[in-house]
Every structure is written in structure tokens, then in C-alpha cells.
Design a protein around this motif. Structure first.
Motif, PDB file in Angstrom:
ATOM      1  N   GLY A  38      27.529   9.900  10.314  1.00 25.06           N
ATOM      2  CA  GLY A  38      26.739   9.014   9.448  1.00 25.06           C
ATOM      3  C   GLY A  38      26.118   7.825  10.373  1.00 25.06           C
ATOM      4  N   GLY A  39      26.339   7.790  11.624  1.00 24.90           N
ATOM      5  CA  GLY A  39      25.472   6.741  12.499  1.00 24.90           C
ATOM      6  C   GLY A  39      25.571   5.497  11.954  1.00 24.90           C
ATOM      7  N   THR A  40      24.167   5.002  11.730  1.00 30.70           N
ATOM      8  CA  THR A  40      24.291   3.418  11.324  1.00 30.70           C
ATOM      9  C   THR A  40      24.807   3.348  10.138  1.00 30.70           C
ATOM     10  N   TRP A  41      25.005   4.375   9.203  1.00 34.59           N
ATOM     11  CA  TRP A  41      25.694   4.330   7.886  1.00 34.59           C
ATOM     12  C   TRP A  41      27.326   4.303   7.843  1.00 34.59           C
ATOM     13  N   ARG A  42      27.591   4.823   9.121  1.00 33.94           N
ATOM     14  CA  ARG A  42      29.088   4.814   9.360  1.00 33.94           C
ATOM     15  C   ARG A  42      29.331   3.579   9.886  1.00 33.94           C
ATOM     16  N   ASP A  43      28.451   2.862  10.702  1.00 32.69           N
ATOM     17  CA  ASP A  43      28.870   1.508  11.552  1.00 32.69           C
ATOM     18  C   ASP A  43      28.713   0.319  10.703  1.00 32.69           C
ATOM     19  N   ASN A  44      27.633   0.231   9.756  1.00 32.83           N
ATOM     20  CA  ASN A  44      27.341  -1.048   9.025  1.00 32.83           C
ATOM     21  C   ASN A  44      28.194  -1.055   7.522  1.00 32.83           C
ATOM     22  N   THR A  45      29.366  -1.585   7.680  1.00 33.44           N
ATOM     23  CA  THR A  45      30.141  -1.659   6.313  1.00 33.44           C
ATOM     24  C   THR A  45      30.333  -3.038   6.221  1.00 33.44           C
ATOM     25  N   TYR A  46      29.182  -3.802   6.343  1.00 32.24           N
ATOM     26  CA  TYR A  46      29.396  -5.336   6.008  1.00 32.24           C
ATOM     27  C   TYR A  46      29.169  -5.512   4.605  1.00 32.24           C
ATOM     28  N   ASP A  52      16.777  -0.302   1.996  1.00 31.26           N
ATOM     29  CA  ASP A  52      15.651  -0.579   1.369  1.00 31.26           C
ATOM     30  C   ASP A  52      14.660   0.187   0.707  1.00 31.26           C
ATOM     31  N   ILE A  53      14.883   1.395   0.915  1.00 34.01           N
ATOM     32  CA  ILE A  53      13.876   2.627   0.352  1.00 34.01           C
ATOM     33  C   ILE A  53      14.766   3.399  -0.672  1.00 34.01           C
ATOM     34  N   PRO A  54      14.297   3.500  -1.697  1.00 32.56           N
ATOM     35  CA  PRO A  54      14.774   4.256  -2.886  1.00 32.56           C
ATOM     36  C   PRO A  54      15.627   5.486  -2.482  1.00 32.56           C
ATOM     37  N   SER A  55      16.881   5.790  -3.036  1.00 30.89           N
ATOM     38  CA  SER A  55      17.449   6.917  -2.710  1.00 30.89           C
ATOM     39  C   SER A  55      16.755   8.261  -2.594  1.00 30.89           C
ATOM     40  N   HIS A  56      16.049   8.475  -3.588  1.00 27.90           N
ATOM     41  CA  HIS A  56      15.240   9.837  -3.647  1.00 27.90           C
ATOM     42  C   HIS A  56      14.312  10.187  -2.317  1.00 27.90           C
ATOM     43  N   LEU A  57      14.115   8.953  -1.779  1.00 24.95           N
ATOM     44  CA  LEU A  57      13.061   9.182  -0.476  1.00 24.95           C
ATOM     45  C   LEU A  57      13.733   8.782   0.580  1.00 24.95           C
ATOM     46  N   GLU A  77      27.601   4.953  -0.548  1.00 28.28           N
ATOM     47  CA  GLU A  77      27.017   6.137  -1.173  1.00 28.28           C
ATOM     48  C   GLU A  77      26.442   7.084  -0.278  1.00 28.28           C
ATOM     49  N   ILE A  78      25.458   6.070   0.755  1.00 23.86           N
ATOM     50  CA  ILE A  78      24.614   7.061   1.767  1.00 23.86           C
ATOM     51  C   ILE A  78      25.690   7.619   2.929  1.00 23.86           C
ATOM     52  N   LEU A  79      26.691   7.134   3.128  1.00 23.25           N
ATOM     53  CA  LEU A  79      27.435   7.758   4.026  1.00 23.25           C
ATOM     54  C   LEU A  79      28.277   8.941   3.351  1.00 23.25           C
ATOM     55  N   ALA A  80      28.532   8.802   2.204  1.00 24.24           N
ATOM     56  CA  ALA A  80      29.103  10.005   1.388  1.00 24.24           C
ATOM     57  C   ALA A  80      28.134  11.106   1.404  1.00 24.24           C
ATOM     58  N   TYR A  81      26.913  10.850   1.145  1.00 23.62           N
ATOM     59  CA  TYR A  81      25.671  11.675   1.153  1.00 23.62           C
ATOM     60  C   TYR A  81      25.746  12.268   2.352  1.00 23.62           C
ATOM     61  N   LEU A  82      25.930  11.763   3.698  1.00 26.43           N
ATOM     62  CA  LEU A  82      25.763  12.287   4.814  1.00 26.43           C
ATOM     63  C   LEU A  82      26.889  13.106   4.962  1.00 26.43           C
ATOM     64  N   GLU A  83      28.074  12.819   4.546  1.00 30.41           N
ATOM     65  CA  GLU A  83      29.333  13.709   4.822  1.00 30.41           C
ATOM     66  C   GLU A  83      29.168  14.859   3.848  1.00 30.41           C
ATOM     67  N   ARG A  84      28.763  14.845   2.813  1.00 29.49           N
ATOM     68  CA  ARG A  84      28.554  16.042   2.229  1.00 29.49           C
ATOM     69  C   ARG A  84      27.581  17.042   2.385  1.00 29.49           C
ATOM     70  N   CYS A  85      26.598  16.551   3.112  1.00 30.74           N
ATOM     71  CA  CYS A  85      25.804  17.405   3.674  1.00 30.74           C
ATOM     72  C   CYS A  85      26.280  18.144   4.983  1.00 30.74           C
ATOM     73  N   ALA A  86      27.067  17.282   5.706  1.00 28.96           N
ATOM     74  CA  ALA A  86      27.542  18.201   6.881  1.00 28.96           C
ATOM     75  C   ALA A  86      28.475  19.147   6.452  1.00 28.96           C
TER      76      ALA A  86
END
Ligand code: NAP
Length: 482
Positions: A38-46, A52-57, A77-86
Motif C-alpha cells: 500500500g505504500g503511501t496509502w498504508r502510511d498516511n492514516t491521518y 484528490d483524483i476520482p476513484s475510477h482514475l 478504501e484505497i488501501l483495501a483496493y491495493l490489498e485486494r489487488c495483491a
């Protein structure tokens, strides 16, 4: 013979590379220093962390989903998406978590990379692909007295979830995109919040909203593709011109002014929030709730420079001390250090940190002379101010896959210095026409003021130049020469 590949990092870039390698049946290992993908989406949990970009893009083109709950997805949600991709693409089995790569050195005797880890292991690979991000290492400022602060202090990317901020006196240092997202959330619960702003940012509204449940047929692959393409083209056609003094600059500036006028009635506060540089020169903040948070009675915008941190709070240059029991450093990342602290040594002992002393640079942002079979994802000059970085990553991954096919038949490939020189000239020429060269200071620039983070043209232009490797730009076979 198919080459073996070491991928460093399991964020958006590293995972994309891994998925493509997996699908192509190439042997690879992903090294990830943290305990998860997840990289930045694992680290930034504030609180409030979102895209800032729509989910489908802001998702892989080959893995479009129908179940995003919002137009602009939030961090979990983004982190969960990346987990599911893995999981879905079978990358987990090739993933070495909690394994930090400390160095990679090209060994000419065997034409392979020796990849070493913090645990003392050494592995041999034909190819190294780095996907360590530009924003992975938090930057903590060096403000006098910080160490003596009596309360709790932490960086926005290392959020202390054990600390309940309810009723507390909180100081937030920095007002970039991270701060603009967390301030409204923290202000809702804190007793008082002081936001220390050094430079105001332009803010644009975020057309966010819940996506709700729609009939499944609406999500036919064609509809998804059209929706993605439409957003992409809007960002290319309307937002990109802002960065090159194009037709939409005035319109977008007006939009930002309108938002400020509408959301901040106090002219004094508004003046302090008005940037003195053209829109886009620094990262534009996209937020509906940032300005309203600053008008709350429990929030103060402090624009007097910080002099020091005292045990009881923050002292500004005018001698005022504002008490605080918590300091949140929303002070950004060490963006211009790229692959640091990994020690990368190319052929003949050439070190990347030496090569990059004057300027961090890579041909297409991907390849570096004297570093055969090394490919960078999200390398120098490939960040965007206007579009999804996932588009850039996919272009780079596609390019690297084509390089793998070339080097499998022709031997180690190394970009020619002449190709690097021509690239640098074209880059500098394009950069000269951008808003980033108009005098403001931002994380896009290195210490000398040169913009090393951003790509100066459209995302489509980048996709074009990375469509396929030009064999003439590379030498093949056992590396030789200066
Ligand atoms: P940032 O934009 O680099 O902002 C850092 C802030 O800290 C700036 O306001 C800076 O002031 C301030 N600062 C640094 N050192 C300071 C010091 N010694 N004293 C006072 N203030 C100091 O960092 P960020 O907000 O974490 O954002 C970084 C990047 O991450 C963004 O540009 C974006 O690309 C990405 N991001 C994206 C999202 C999103 O998609 N929504 C959200 C968060 C982050 P100056 O401006 O005066 O230097």
C-alpha cells in the motif's frame, strides 16, 4: 532466457509492476520494508486522508471496480483496493514483507544485481525495478526546542492513533494537502487548534460525493472505460493548461478566488490566505472543508513565523507563546532524495547518489546511464500536478515490460549518455514554460531550485514518449565504456 526481477516497494508502483510480471510469467520478488502493501496509502492514516483524483482514475486501468463508495476515495478504501489487488493477482507469494533493501550493486562479473537487505541477505537478480515513491520519507523540520516539547509530537504520516485529541490544544505546523485534510477533522474534536502557515496555498473545491448503489448494468466495462476516459481528458484538457499558462488559467484562478470569498467572509483572514504566486506553482489544495474549518471559533490561523518550540507550546517571532499539548507536523516529505537511503551502485563502482549530486535525473524518468538493467518507477520528473499518478506508473510499467523483452534477447541494457543529454535538453525546454519556473518555492524543487519532481508536459505526452523503448537509446550486451 527470461530475466529475474527484484521489485523494491509494494505501493501503487511496485504492485503494478508485480502484477504485470506475474501475468507474464516472469520470475520476480517484491521487497517491502514495511509489514504490508500500500505504500503511501498504508502510511498516511491521518483523519481525513483521501485522494484528490476520482476513484475510477486513481486505480489501475485493468482493475476497475464498481464498489467505490465515494467519487474521491478515502485512505482505508484505497488501501483495501491495493490489498485486494495483491490477493487477486497472486502477488502475495512473491512478496517479502518487513524486508528492507539497503543496497543494490551491479556485478559486471556476472552481469547481475546483488541486492542486499537489512537482515544481511544477498540475492542475485538480472533486473532491479524501484517503486519507492517520491513521498515515502516524512520530513520533520529542525525547529529549535522541538526535542524539549512536553506534550506529544508526531508527523502526519506517522499518526499517533493512541492519542485522543478530544478537548486538546493542538498545534498543526504546515498547511499543505495533508494539513488541509486533517485540520477540519481535528478541529471538530479539539478544544483549540492553531494552524501555523508559512505560505498560503491556492484551494479549489472538491466535487466529492457518495456514489451510492446503481444498477449493475451501468457498470458495464464500456461504461467504466468511458467514465475513466472522460475524467482523464478533462484533467488533460482543462486542468493541464493551468500549468503552462494556457487558456484555463484565468478561469481556474477565478474558481479558487470565488471559493475563498464565499467560504471566508473576514477580509483580514482572507488576505492572509491569499497566495502571492500564480495558481499551480505549488500543489493546489482540493478541499471543501478547509477554509470553513479556519473560520471556527476554536481555530486560529497563525502566520507569524515560528521562532521555537517551548515545552508548553510554540513561540512565534513576535514573542507570543501559544500553548499546545499536541504538535502535528504536517511538514511534508523528503521528496527530492528519491531512492535514498538505498545505496545503488552501477557498473564500475558508479554510485547513484554521486551521479545525482548536482541533479537527480533519469532518461524518461526511468533509466540512468551507467546503471544497466535498473528501472525506476515514479522517478525524477514524473510527478504530475494535474492528473492521476497511476496513469504515469502504468506507462512506466508497460515500458519496463518491453525493456525486459529486449534485454532477454540482447543482454543487459544501459541508456546511452547521448540519449540522456537529449532528454535533459527537451525536459529543460518544456520546464521553462511551466508555472513551476515562475519563482515560488515548493517540494517540486531540489535545494538549488531546480524542479526535479514534476513532468512538465501532459500525461498523454508522457504516455507517447514511453510507448516503446527506442533501441538506439540503449547499448546492449556486457556493459563497457565511461
Ligand atoms: P507539503 O505540501 O510539502 O507541505 C508541507 C507544509 O509544511 C508546508 O505548508 C510547509 O510550508 C510547511 N513546513 C515545512 N517545514 C516547515 C517549517 N520549518 N516551519 C513551518 N512550516 C513548515 O506536504 P503534504 O501536505 O504532506 O503534501 C505533500 C504531497 O503529498 C502533496 O503535494 C501531494 O502531492 C501529496 N498529498 C496528496 C493528498 C491528496 O491527494 N489529497 C493529500 C496529502 C498529500 P511552506 O509551504 O512554506 O514550505
Amino acid at each position: 532466457m527470461a530475466p529475474s526481477v527484484a521489485v523494491i516497494g509494494a505501493g501503487f508502483g511496485g504492485l503494478c509492476m508485480a502484477i504485470r510480471l506475474q501475468r507474464a510469467g516472469v520470475s520476480y520478488t517484491v521487497f517491502e520494508k514495511a509489514g504490508g502493501v500500500g505504500g503511501t496509502w498504508r502510511d498516511n492514516t491521518y483523519p481525513g486522508a483521501a485522494c484528490d483524483i476520482p476513484s475510477h482514475l486513481y486505480s489501475y486501468s485493468f482493475e476497475q471496480r464498481d464498489d467505490w463508495t465515494r467519487r474521491y476515495p478515502r485512505q482505508p478504501e484505497i488501501l483495501a483496493y491495493l490489498e485486494r489487488c495483491a490477493d487477486k493477482y497472486g502477488v502475495r507469494a512473491r512478496l517479502r514483507l518487513n524486508t528492507e533493501v539497503t543496497s543494490a550493486a551491479f556485478d559486471e562479473a556476472v552481469n547481475r544485481w546483488r541486492v542486499r537487505t537489512a537482515g544481511g541477505e544477498e540475492h542475485l537478480f538480472d533486473v532491479v525495478v524501484t517503486g519507492v515513491g517520491q513521498l515515502s520519507r516524512p520530513y520533520l523540520p529542525d525547529i529549535p526546542g522541538m526535542a524539549g516539547f512536553a506534550g506529544a509530537g508526531f508527523h502526519s504520516a506517522r499518526w499517533d492513533h493512541g492519542r485522543d485529541l478530544t478537548g486538546r490544544r493542538v498545534a498543526v505546523i504546515g498547511n499543505g494537502p495533508s494539513s488541509a485534510q486533517l485540520v477540519p477533522r481535528v478541529a471538530r474534536v479539539a478544544g483549540h487548534l492553531d494552524l501555523y502557515q508559512r505560505t498560503p496555498n491556492w484551494v479549489l473545491p472538491k466535487p466529492d460525493g457518495e456514489l451510492g448503489r446503481r444498477p449493475a448494468r451501468l457498470y458495464a466495462p464500456l461504461v467504466r472505460a468511458v467514465r475513466r476516459e472522460r475524467t482523464y481528458r478533462w484533467l488533460e484538457g482543462v486542468l493541464f493548461p493551468v500549468f503552462v499558462d494556457g487558456w484555463s488559467r484565468r478561469m481556474v484562478t477565478e474558481r479558487a478566488r470565488e471559493l475563498l470569498l464565499r467560504q471566508v467572509p473576514d477580509p483580514g483572514l482572507r488576505a492572509r490566505l491569499t497566495p502571492g504566486y500564480p495558481i499551480g506553482c505549488r500543489r493546489i489544495v482540493i478541499a471543501n472543508d478547509f477554509y470553513p474549518a479556519l473560520t471556527r471559533p476554536n481555530v486560529e490561523l497563525v502566520t507569524e513565523p515560528i521562532a521555537r518550540v517551548r515545552p508548553e507550546g510554540v513561540e512565534t517571532a513576535d514573542g507570543a507563546v501559544r500553548e499546545a499539548d499536541t504538535i502535528i507536523y504536517a511538514t511534508g516529505f523528503r521528496a527530492t532524495e528519491f531512492l535514498a537511503p538505498i545505496e545503488i551502485t552501477g557498473r564500475d563502482g558508479h554510485r547513484l547518489d554521486e551521479a545525482w549530486k548536482g541533479r537527480a535525473e533519469a532518461y524518461l524518468g526511468v533509466a540512468v546511464p551507467r546503471f544497466p538493467n535498473l528501472f525506476l518507477l515514479y522517478g525524477p520528473n514524473t510527478n504530475l500536478g494535474h492528473n492521476s499518478i497511476v496513469v504515469m506508473i502504468e506507462a512506466q510499467v508497460r515500458y519496463v515490460m518491453k525493456c525486459l523483452a529486449l534485454l532477454a534477447s540482447r543482454g543487459p541494457m544501459e541508456v546511452r549518455p547521448s540519449a540522456m543529454d537529449a532528454w535533459r535538453r527537451a525536459l529543460d525546454q518544456a520546464m521553462a514554460g511551466t508555472v513551476w519556473e515562475t519563482g515560488c518555492r515548493s517540494w517540486y524543487q531540489d535545494e538549488s531550485g531546480r524542479v526535479t519532481a514534476n513532468w512538465p508536459r501532459s500525461a498523454s505526452a508522457y504516455r507517447r514518449v514511453t510507448r516503446a523503448p527506442r533501441p538506439g537509446a540503449y547499448t546492449f550486451g556486457p556493459p563497457t565504456g565511461a
